[in-house]
Design a protein around this motif. Structure first.
Motif: not given
Length: 322
Positions: A176-177, A180, A221-222, A217
């Motif tokens: 993820t980011s 997050f 974040d994506r 998320e």
């Protein structure tokens, strides 16, 4: 707007973070996925790349990744075993290779491998390399089997040893980011991931890295993860969709609907036009085992069973035509 940005990407110009947000919020999903697929065709052609993975060491993982059935912090009843026997791995690799899948990876649970475990894994890879080269000659196959590995947070020396055993691509998902990440795992950090990826590149390996959608998320974040992967110049981007597993902290999350999964894939194709966008875990949640998502810009997939969940048969995936 979609058509304008498609032409921008095809002309060789990257889209900006702001433009990616605009694309993600585009109302016409059909136009967005059509444009993404045209970008895929322009940069990647008609080849659909398949790989298979094998759960080579299972369960009892020290890490607390909230999505994972193999974490010792969750109660999922997953099988627990140490590194598998050489013969088992070789048989699986050769079977998949002969059926038409040109990439094979061992995946092990745990933060890293001990010296003895790494030695055994390297022995397995050497055996697969010798056997698959012989099979290529005997069966007149077009290309040698590409060996990949997903063995946790290895360091430079470990990766160098693995590369010498025949592994040319290393997998380490960001998941993820950066923002997050601590919501998903607290026993290692986002920077630990980046260090392993950097070490693999230094060794001379290609890198496969992506993440999981639907863990709570945000869209930001994506997109942050997509632009990080672009910065890292990874060659293969596995896009997984959370398939909630009973006994894990994310067991009650609602999976992404198919249209949202298609939107993610399409925008990732705009951001990374020439990469392998690999349909991965959770694909069984969607129509045709994920085949309904392919027209959104995917040009690769993990085929066969996943680590602890069923996948899509190799025979069905070999029928995919772009």
């Amino acid at each position: 707007m979609i058509e304008k940005l498609k032409k921008q990407v095809i002309s060789g110009k990257d889209i900006s973070r702001e433009q990616a947000v605009e694309l993600y919020n585009a109302g016409d999903l059909g136009a967005l996925t059509k444009a993404a697929d045209e970008i895929r065709q322009h940069f990647c052609g008609k080849d659909f790349d398949l790989c298979t993975i094998l759960n080579a060491k299972s369960g009892a993982c020290s890490e607390d990744c909230k999505f994972c059935a193999q974490s010792k912090h969750s109660n999922t009843g997953v099988d627990v075993y140490d590194v598998i026997d050489i013969d088992v791995a070789v048989e699986q690799a050769l079977s998949n290779y002969e059926r038409g899948v040109g990439k094979f990876s061992l995946v092990t649970s745990g933060r890293t491998l001990s010296a003895s475990q790494l030695d055994k894994v390297c022995e397995i890879y050497r055996a697969i390399r010798i056997a698959s080269d012989k099979l290529m000659v005997d069966k007149n196959l077009d290309k040698p089997l590409l060996l990949c590995a997903s063995l946790g947070l290895l360091n430079y020396e470990q990766l160098k040893k693995l590369n010498k055993a025949g592994v040319t691509r290393y997998h380490c998902n960001l998941e993820t980011s950066r923002r997050f990440f601590s919501n998903i795992c607290t026993t290692h950090t986002y920077d630990d991931k980046l260090e392993t990826i950097s070490a693999a590149v230094k060794v001379g390996m290609d890198v496969c890295s992506g993440g999981i959608m639907g863990m709570g998320e945000t869209v930001d974040d994506r997109l942050d993860m997509a632009f990080e992967l672009k910065r890292l110049k990874v060659v293969s981007v596995p896009i997984n969709f959370l398939s909630p597993i009973k006994g894990t902290p994310l067991a009650e999350r609602t999976p992404l609907i198919e249209d949202e999964a298609r939107r993610v894939a399409a925008v990732y194709r705009f951001i990374m036009p020439d990469k392998y966008l690999r349909l991965s875990g959770g694909r069984g949640l969607y129509s045709g085992g994920g085949h309904g998502l392919i027209s959104a810009g995917f040009n690769a997939a993990i085929t066969g069973d996943m680590l602890t969940t069923p996948g899509v048969s190799i025979e069905n995936d070999l029928k995919i035509k772009l």
